[in-house]
Design a protein around this motif. Structure first.
Motif, PDB file in Angstrom:
ATOM      1  N   LEU A   1       0.850  -1.178   0.000  1.00  0.00           N
ATOM      2  CA  LEU A   1       0.000   0.000   0.000  1.00  0.00           C
ATOM      3  C   LEU A   1       0.889   1.231   0.000  1.00  0.00           C
ATOM      4  O   LEU A   1       1.861   1.306   0.753  1.00  0.00           O
ATOM      5  CB  LEU A   1      -0.903   0.003   1.241  1.00  0.00           C
ATOM      6  CG  LEU A   1      -1.828   1.202   1.424  1.00  0.00           C
ATOM      7  CD1 LEU A   1      -2.908   1.212   0.329  1.00  0.00           C
ATOM      8  CD2 LEU A   1      -2.471   1.175   2.797  1.00  0.00           C
ATOM      9  N   ASN A   2       0.547   2.203  -0.850  1.00  0.00           N
ATOM     10  CA  ASN A   2       1.261   3.476  -0.886  1.00  0.00           C
ATOM     11  C   ASN A   2       0.244   4.549  -1.260  1.00  0.00           C
ATOM     12  O   ASN A   2      -0.095   4.713  -2.425  1.00  0.00           O
ATOM     13  CB  ASN A   2       2.411   3.444  -1.888  1.00  0.00           C
ATOM     14  CG  ASN A   2       3.173   4.757  -1.945  1.00  0.00           C
ATOM     15  OD1 ASN A   2       2.827   5.721  -1.273  1.00  0.00           O
ATOM     16  ND2 ASN A   2       4.210   4.792  -2.751  1.00  0.00           N
ATOM     17  N   THR A   3      -0.267   5.269  -0.264  1.00  0.00           N
ATOM     18  CA  THR A   3      -1.264   6.313  -0.514  1.00  0.00           C
ATOM     19  C   THR A   3      -0.634   7.695  -0.541  1.00  0.00           C
ATOM     20  O   THR A   3      -1.341   8.701  -0.504  1.00  0.00           O
ATOM     21  CB  THR A   3      -2.370   6.275   0.566  1.00  0.00           C
ATOM     22  OG1 THR A   3      -1.785   6.575   1.840  1.00  0.00           O
ATOM     23  CG2 THR A   3      -3.073   4.937   0.598  1.00  0.00           C
ATOM     24  N   THR A   4       0.687   7.761  -0.606  1.00  0.00           N
ATOM     25  CA  THR A   4       1.401   9.030  -0.502  1.00  0.00           C
ATOM     26  C   THR A   4       1.685   9.691  -1.841  1.00  0.00           C
ATOM     27  O   THR A   4       1.855  10.894  -1.890  1.00  0.00           O
ATOM     28  CB  THR A   4       2.758   8.820   0.188  1.00  0.00           C
ATOM     29  OG1 THR A   4       3.562   7.955  -0.631  1.00  0.00           O
ATOM     30  CG2 THR A   4       2.590   8.199   1.561  1.00  0.00           C
ATOM     31  N   GLY A   5       1.780   8.904  -2.898  1.00  0.00           N
ATOM     32  CA  GLY A   5       2.175   9.443  -4.195  1.00  0.00           C
ATOM     33  C   GLY A   5       3.666   9.687  -4.302  1.00  0.00           C
ATOM     34  O   GLY A   5       4.142  10.289  -5.263  1.00  0.00           O
ATOM     35  N   ILE A   6       4.449   9.215  -3.330  1.00  0.00           N
ATOM     36  CA  ILE A   6       5.903   9.385  -3.376  1.00  0.00           C
ATOM     37  C   ILE A   6       6.552   8.111  -3.891  1.00  0.00           C
ATOM     38  O   ILE A   6       5.929   7.057  -3.953  1.00  0.00           O
ATOM     39  CB  ILE A   6       6.495   9.756  -1.992  1.00  0.00           C
ATOM     40  CG1 ILE A   6       6.336   8.579  -1.008  1.00  0.00           C
ATOM     41  CG2 ILE A   6       5.855  11.015  -1.432  1.00  0.00           C
ATOM     42  CD1 ILE A   6       7.082   8.765   0.294  1.00  0.00           C
ATOM     43  N   SER A   7       7.814   8.195  -4.230  1.00  0.00           N
ATOM     44  CA  SER A   7       8.586   7.042  -4.677  1.00  0.00           C
ATOM     45  C   SER A   7       9.128   6.309  -3.444  1.00  0.00           C
ATOM     46  O   SER A   7       9.681   6.939  -2.532  1.00  0.00           O
ATOM     47  CB  SER A   7       9.741   7.514  -5.566  1.00  0.00           C
ATOM     48  OG  SER A   7      10.628   6.458  -5.832  1.00  0.00           O
ATOM     49  N   VAL A   8       8.975   4.978  -3.427  1.00  0.00           N
ATOM     50  CA  VAL A   8       9.421   4.169  -2.292  1.00  0.00           C
ATOM     51  C   VAL A   8      10.319   3.054  -2.812  1.00  0.00           C
ATOM     52  O   VAL A   8       9.931   2.302  -3.703  1.00  0.00           O
ATOM     53  CB  VAL A   8       8.227   3.550  -1.537  1.00  0.00           C
ATOM     54  CG1 VAL A   8       8.704   2.703  -0.370  1.00  0.00           C
ATOM     55  CG2 VAL A   8       7.268   4.628  -1.064  1.00  0.00           C
ATOM     56  N   THR A   9      11.520   2.950  -2.249  1.00  0.00           N
ATOM     57  CA  THR A   9      12.453   1.888  -2.613  1.00  0.00           C
ATOM     58  C   THR A   9      12.910   1.193  -1.340  1.00  0.00           C
ATOM     59  O   THR A   9      13.355   1.854  -0.403  1.00  0.00           O
ATOM     60  CB  THR A   9      13.691   2.477  -3.344  1.00  0.00           C
ATOM     61  OG1 THR A   9      13.261   3.269  -4.434  1.00  0.00           O
ATOM     62  CG2 THR A   9      14.594   1.367  -3.847  1.00  0.00           C
ATOM     63  N   LYS A  10      12.800  -0.139  -1.310  1.00  0.00           N
ATOM     64  CA  LYS A  10      13.250  -0.912  -0.148  1.00  0.00           C
ATOM     65  C   LYS A  10      14.282  -1.930  -0.595  1.00  0.00           C
ATOM     66  O   LYS A  10      14.087  -2.655  -1.568  1.00  0.00           O
ATOM     67  CB  LYS A  10      12.087  -1.643   0.520  1.00  0.00           C
ATOM     68  CG  LYS A  10      12.525  -2.483   1.718  1.00  0.00           C
ATOM     69  CD  LYS A  10      11.423  -3.411   2.151  1.00  0.00           C
ATOM     70  CE  LYS A  10      11.911  -4.607   2.901  1.00  0.00           C
ATOM     71  NZ  LYS A  10      12.851  -5.471   2.255  1.00  0.00           N
ATOM     72  N   THR A  11      15.391  -1.959   0.101  1.00  0.00           N
ATOM     73  CA  THR A  11      16.429  -2.958  -0.127  1.00  0.00           C
ATOM     74  C   THR A  11      16.928  -3.422   1.231  1.00  0.00           C
ATOM     75  O   THR A  11      17.432  -2.613   2.010  1.00  0.00           O
ATOM     76  CB  THR A  11      17.606  -2.377  -0.938  1.00  0.00           C
ATOM     77  OG1 THR A  11      17.105  -1.823  -2.152  1.00  0.00           O
ATOM     78  CG2 THR A  11      18.624  -3.449  -1.273  1.00  0.00           C
ATOM     79  N   GLY A  12      16.749  -4.707   1.503  1.00  0.00           N
ATOM     80  CA  GLY A  12      17.210  -5.240   2.788  1.00  0.00           C
ATOM     81  C   GLY A  12      16.518  -4.549   3.946  1.00  0.00           C
ATOM     82  O   GLY A  12      15.304  -4.550   4.051  1.00  0.00           O
ATOM     83  N   ASN A  13      17.314  -3.927   4.820  1.00  0.00           N
ATOM     84  CA  ASN A  13      16.778  -3.253   6.004  1.00  0.00           C
ATOM     85  C   ASN A  13      16.666  -1.738   5.835  1.00  0.00           C
ATOM     86  O   ASN A  13      16.589  -1.005   6.815  1.00  0.00           O
ATOM     87  CB  ASN A  13      17.650  -3.578   7.224  1.00  0.00           C
ATOM     88  CG  ASN A  13      17.400  -4.988   7.709  1.00  0.00           C
ATOM     89  OD1 ASN A  13      16.264  -5.372   7.932  1.00  0.00           O
ATOM     90  ND2 ASN A  13      18.455  -5.759   7.864  1.00  0.00           N
ATOM     91  N   LYS A  14      16.693  -1.265   4.587  1.00  0.00           N
ATOM     92  CA  LYS A  14      16.618   0.172   4.323  1.00  0.00           C
ATOM     93  C   LYS A  14      15.437   0.498   3.420  1.00  0.00           C
ATOM     94  O   LYS A  14      15.167  -0.208   2.462  1.00  0.00           O
ATOM     95  CB  LYS A  14      17.899   0.674   3.668  1.00  0.00           C
ATOM     96  CG  LYS A  14      19.099   0.566   4.576  1.00  0.00           C
ATOM     97  CD  LYS A  14      20.328   1.149   3.952  1.00  0.00           C
ATOM     98  CE  LYS A  14      21.478   0.974   4.933  1.00  0.00           C
ATOM     99  NZ  LYS A  14      22.446   2.022   4.832  1.00  0.00           N
ATOM    100  N   VAL A  15      14.750   1.605   3.745  1.00  0.00           N
ATOM    101  CA  VAL A  15      13.657   2.128   2.929  1.00  0.00           C
ATOM    102  C   VAL A  15      14.001   3.571   2.587  1.00  0.00           C
ATOM    103  O   VAL A  15      14.322   4.365   3.475  1.00  0.00           O
ATOM    104  CB  VAL A  15      12.310   2.099   3.682  1.00  0.00           C
ATOM    105  CG1 VAL A  15      11.211   2.754   2.843  1.00  0.00           C
ATOM    106  CG2 VAL A  15      11.912   0.691   4.043  1.00  0.00           C
ATOM    107  N   THR A  16      13.959   3.892   1.282  1.00  0.00           N
ATOM    108  CA  THR A  16      14.201   5.260   0.840  1.00  0.00           C
ATOM    109  C   THR A  16      12.895   5.831   0.310  1.00  0.00           C
ATOM    110  O   THR A  16      12.248   5.245  -0.551  1.00  0.00           O
ATOM    111  CB  THR A  16      15.293   5.311  -0.243  1.00  0.00           C
ATOM    112  OG1 THR A  16      16.503   4.751   0.286  1.00  0.00           O
ATOM    113  CG2 THR A  16      15.556   6.744  -0.687  1.00  0.00           C
ATOM    114  N   LEU A  17      12.523   6.985   0.855  1.00  0.00           N
ATOM    115  CA  LEU A  17      11.311   7.691   0.468  1.00  0.00           C
ATOM    116  C   LEU A  17      11.724   8.960  -0.266  1.00  0.00           C
ATOM    117  O   LEU A  17      12.549   9.728   0.242  1.00  0.00           O
ATOM    118  CB  LEU A  17      10.488   8.058   1.707  1.00  0.00           C
ATOM    119  CG  LEU A  17      10.179   6.919   2.685  1.00  0.00           C
ATOM    120  CD1 LEU A  17       9.566   7.472   3.967  1.00  0.00           C
ATOM    121  CD2 LEU A  17       9.258   5.917   2.046  1.00  0.00           C
ATOM    122  N   THR A  18      11.164   9.186  -1.453  1.00  0.00           N
ATOM    123  CA  THR A  18      11.490  10.367  -2.252  1.00  0.00           C
ATOM    124  C   THR A  18      10.204  11.061  -2.672  1.00  0.00           C
ATOM    125  O   THR A  18       9.362  10.459  -3.335  1.00  0.00           O
ATOM    126  CB  THR A  18      12.314   9.986  -3.499  1.00  0.00           C
ATOM    127  OG1 THR A  18      13.479   9.251  -3.100  1.00  0.00           O
ATOM    128  CG2 THR A  18      12.732  11.222  -4.275  1.00  0.00           C
TER     129      THR A  18
END
Length: 196
Positions: free
Chosen positions: A96-113
């Motif tokens: 689920l992503n209701t933010t309209g932002i870019s979400v990238t997850k790798t391992g134990n890290k999540v990057t929100l842009t």
């Protein structure tokens, strides 16, 4: 062999069975593959049990970043790191992503842009990475409570019981300064639309 050890672990967990070989150091039984004997030993069972229970503990470990509220400005990126190690076991794509932002997850890290035209607020949700072939069978889940009644779903899978949510706020308003640098534009007026 794993089925035998799994059954022992279930008996030990649910029925308070001792989980040992009742005085024997090993048990031998016929295999369905080639008629060869398999030998189940107490030490091998203990190693199996330790590995399975470590995975169970990991399943019930909530990622350290779960429930956090992250505030971003448009054009900004933030990377969050889970310190428990549990997030690596969650699916890389959010459910689920209701933010309209870019979400990238790798391992134990999540990057929100926050780029483009994101929403002012929303949530990003990840689910535990359960093998799709297993989940498609509609497996039952057994919930044990120390005071209330124990419950099982009996194969009516209501969805993944382990999820992780991030709350996201995006600062959409910015500031602008228009400076007149020449006398040539005396009396010039400028209109800046709010959404442009």
């Amino acid at each position: 062999m794993a089925e035998f050890y799994c059954q022992l672990l279930i008996w030990e967990t649910i029925n308070s069975f001792g989980g040992d070989f009742v005085g024997a150091s090993s048990v031998s039984f016929q295999s369905t593959i080639g008629g060869m004997e398999n030998i189940a030993s107490q030490s091998t069972y203990n190693a199996f049990k330790k590995a399975v229970l470590a995975k169970v503990d990991q399943f019930y470990t909530t990622p350290s970043i779960s429930g956090q509220t992250v505030t971003l400005k448009v054009g900004e990126s933030k990377t969050l790191t889970d310190t428990t190690g549990a997030l690596a076991n969650y699916k890389d794509a959010p459910i689920l992503n209701t933010t309209g932002i870019s979400v990238t997850k790798t391992g134990n890290k999540v990057t929100l842009t926050a780029k483009g035209t994101p929403n002012a607020s929303g949530v990003v949700r990840f689910s535990y990475n359960i093998d799709r072939a297993y989940d498609d069978q509609g497996p039952g889940y057994y919930y044990q409570h120390p005071v209330s009644q124990d419950v099982t779903t009996c194969g009516f899978n209501g969805g993944d019981p382990a999820i992780m949510t991030l709350n996201v706020k995006v600062e959409l308003d910015g500031s602008m300064k228009i400076v007149k640098t020449s006398e040539r534009w005396q009396g010039f007026r400028c209109t800046v639309p709010r959404d442009g």
